[in-house]
Design a protein around this motif. Structure first.
Motif, PDB file in Angstrom:
ATOM      1  N   ALA A 287       6.160  31.769 -34.225  1.00  0.00           N
ATOM      2  CA  ALA A 287       5.204  31.933 -33.127  1.00  0.00           C
ATOM      3  C   ALA A 287       5.661  33.002 -32.145  1.00  0.00           C
ATOM      4  O   ALA A 287       4.867  33.859 -31.713  1.00  0.00           O
ATOM      5  CB  ALA A 287       5.003  30.607 -32.414  1.00  0.00           C
ATOM      6  N   MET A 288       6.927  32.987 -31.775  1.00  0.00           N
ATOM      7  CA  MET A 288       7.438  33.977 -30.821  1.00  0.00           C
ATOM      8  C   MET A 288       7.406  35.377 -31.427  1.00  0.00           C
ATOM      9  O   MET A 288       7.073  36.356 -30.750  1.00  0.00           O
ATOM     10  CB  MET A 288       8.868  33.610 -30.403  1.00  0.00           C
ATOM     11  CG  MET A 288       8.976  32.379 -29.524  1.00  0.00           C
ATOM     12  SD  MET A 288       8.564  32.657 -27.785  1.00  0.00           S
ATOM     13  CE  MET A 288      10.134  33.278 -27.161  1.00  0.00           C
ATOM     14  N   SER A 289       7.733  35.483 -32.713  1.00  0.00           N
ATOM     15  CA  SER A 289       7.777  36.794 -33.371  1.00  0.00           C
ATOM     16  C   SER A 289       6.396  37.400 -33.544  1.00  0.00           C
ATOM     17  O   SER A 289       6.264  38.622 -33.709  1.00  0.00           O
ATOM     18  CB  SER A 289       8.453  36.663 -34.737  1.00  0.00           C
ATOM     19  OG  SER A 289       9.786  36.212 -34.605  1.00  0.00           O
ATOM     20  N   SER A 290       5.359  36.576 -33.516  1.00  0.00           N
ATOM     21  CA  SER A 290       4.001  37.072 -33.731  1.00  0.00           C
ATOM     22  C   SER A 290       3.307  37.502 -32.449  1.00  0.00           C
ATOM     23  O   SER A 290       2.195  38.032 -32.488  1.00  0.00           O
ATOM     24  CB  SER A 290       3.156  35.995 -34.418  1.00  0.00           C
ATOM     25  OG  SER A 290       2.916  34.915 -33.539  1.00  0.00           O
ATOM     26  N   LEU A 291       3.924  37.293 -31.300  1.00  0.00           N
ATOM     27  CA  LEU A 291       3.308  37.659 -30.026  1.00  0.00           C
ATOM     28  C   LEU A 291       3.192  39.171 -29.893  1.00  0.00           C
ATOM     29  O   LEU A 291       4.085  39.915 -30.323  1.00  0.00           O
ATOM     30  CB  LEU A 291       4.132  37.101 -28.862  1.00  0.00           C
ATOM     31  CG  LEU A 291       4.183  35.574 -28.755  1.00  0.00           C
ATOM     32  CD1 LEU A 291       5.218  35.164 -27.718  1.00  0.00           C
ATOM     33  CD2 LEU A 291       2.816  34.999 -28.400  1.00  0.00           C
TER      34      LEU A 291
END
Length: 460
Positions: A287-291
């Motif tokens: 989730a964090m990497s897709s921001l």
């Protein structure tokens, strides 16, 4: 000592405006003006003060687009979040105006030889020292409560948001507040410090780092002046054995990156039980990497730049020191090669005491992932902090979570199965090194008042 300050757009790294600083003599004159205004403002009825506060709410909303743009330009806030901040401030004005007559009403009590009146009376000029990360909200929440209580206010705002400081004063005037009820002083830290000891300043409301806050409180305490402190934190969010992992991940990402990660009451340390650790780590990393990191003006941007270059460099230093002490990178943790003071959404694991990622506040989009063997150890780790502003618990057993929050979590505020920023009708503040005193929710109305007792003897 420089006499000017230039604001910088953190996305473009280009200068915005140059401002002339007031010297100490001019700052003291502003306080004198506020004190003179106090002599009449304190006699203004609460009903009249409320009319001004309600008008200010309207003025804020009428300038909503301009205010949000100013936040984006001066400190990099994602535009949609700036619009939300303006609306929150308007609602705080309305709530405070509606509650003041009740919260500040006289109380009568019987005594053996007559009766007594307890009256809540204003004390004078309140100095506010406020930060840049919520450049409208931090100012409104302290100033409107004090103005409704009958005090007058002078503000030292952060130098990188001086445009907002000037705009706020103009809006108070537009709302009809008498001149000198509220003033934004474009001053440096030394001048602000000197005002703490100025005789006509009666109290200080400070929001910022715990190091500076303690110095402010110490200077005020030497003169028996009251302070309210809202300081930093490294809020822990507990993912217990029975947590909904999907909900926890979604909420924790939001709580970590809101305001580009520059929020005192953000989710910062994620303490996950052994049962859920692998699943939570995998999901939150994805989730964090897709921001999307980029232009804070763009509608599809999730995270904008940090407010200043030194702030980006500081958090990278904290990350680097933590890695050198044994923490490992899950994602992010490198300064990107691009214009703007960006830092990517990042996660560190194997975080332990004596590391900045465990002990300190990471004021940016960096999450600390900490493994606990069970629920009991998770709570123990959460409280292993000198801070105590906020925190969170994820559990299917809401009743048990409430019990943990009330009796075991050493913080001023706790979220259960969710994340929320400030609410107009709720208190805001912390314990331990996160400070003391409470803002809004009606509680701020009584922080800087004289609780005056009047005793009346019974007639024969």
């Amino acid at each position: 000592m420089t006499s000017t300050v230039t604001t910088i757009n953190p996305y473009t790294e280009q200068p915005i405006t140059e401002y002339q600083l007031l010297d100490k003599e001019a700052a003291q004159q502003a306080v004198d003006n506020a004190d003179k205004r106090f002599q009449t403002w304190k006699l203004t009825s609460i009903g009249q003060r409320a009319e001004y506060a309600l008008k200010l709410a309207q003025v804020l909303e009428s300038h909503q687009q301009q205010l949000a743009q100013l936040m984006t330009d001066e400190m990099g806030k994602v535009r949609a979040q700036g619009l939300d901040e303006v609306q929150l401030c308007a609602e705080i004005c309305r709530y405070t105006a509606q509650q003041a007559s009740k919260v500040l009403a006289d109380e009568e009590r019987d005594v053996e030889s007559g009766r007594a009146i307890i009256s809540y009376q204003p004390i004078g000029v309140i100095l506010g020292i406020q930060p840049w990360n919520f450049p409208l909200y931090q100012v409104i929440r302290y100033s409107i409560a004090n103005l409704m209580a009958g005090n007058t206010t002078v503000l030292k705002h952060a130098s990188n948001v001086f445009g907002m400081a000037e705009k706020i004063e103009a809006m108070f005037i537009e709302a009809g507040f008498p001149k000198y009820c509220y003033q934004s002083l474009l001053i440096d830290g030394d001048t602000a410090t000197s005002l703490i000891s100025y005789p006509k300043v009666q109290g200080v409301s400070f929001t910022g780092s715990d190091e500076v806050g303690k110095a402010v409180a110490g200077a005020a305490a030497k003169l028996a002046k009251k302070t309210v402190l809202e300081l930093g934190s490294n809020d822990a969010y507990l993912i217990l054995d029975d947590a909904d992992i999907e909900l926890a991940v979604k909420t924790c990402v939001k709580g970590r990156i809101v305001n580009n990660g520059q929020t005192c009451v953000a989710a910062k340390r994620f303490i996950v039980t052994e049962k859920n650790y692998a699943a939570f780590k995998s999901a939150i990393s994805a989730a964090m990497s897709s921001l999307k990191m980029g232009d804070p003006n763009a509608e599809d941007t999730d995270i904008g730049p940090l407010a200043r270059a030194d702030l980006r460099d500081k958090i990278h230093q904290q990350v680097t020191e933590s890695i050198e002490a044994g923490a490992t990178v899950v994602c992010g943790c490198e300064i990107p090669e691009q214009t703007g003071f960006f830092y990517p959404p990042s996660i560190l694991e194997n975080v332990s005491p004596q590391m900045p990622a465990y002990d300190e506040e990471l004021f940016g989009p960096v999450a600390s992932l900490i493994r606990a063997k069970d629920d009991a150890q998770a709570m123990q780790i959460a409280n292993d902090s000198r801070y105590g502003l906020g925190g969170g618990i994820f559990s299917a057993n809401v009743g048990r979570a409430v019990e943990l929050a009330k009796k075991h979590f050493d913080t001023g505020m706790v979220n259960i199965n969710g994340y929320a920023l400030a609410q107009p009708n709720l208190p805001f503040g912390g314990v331990k090194d996160s400070g003391y005193g409470r803002e809004h929710g009606g509680f701020g109305l009584r922080e800087f008042v004289n609780i005056k007792l009047i005793m009346i003897a019974a007639s024969d």
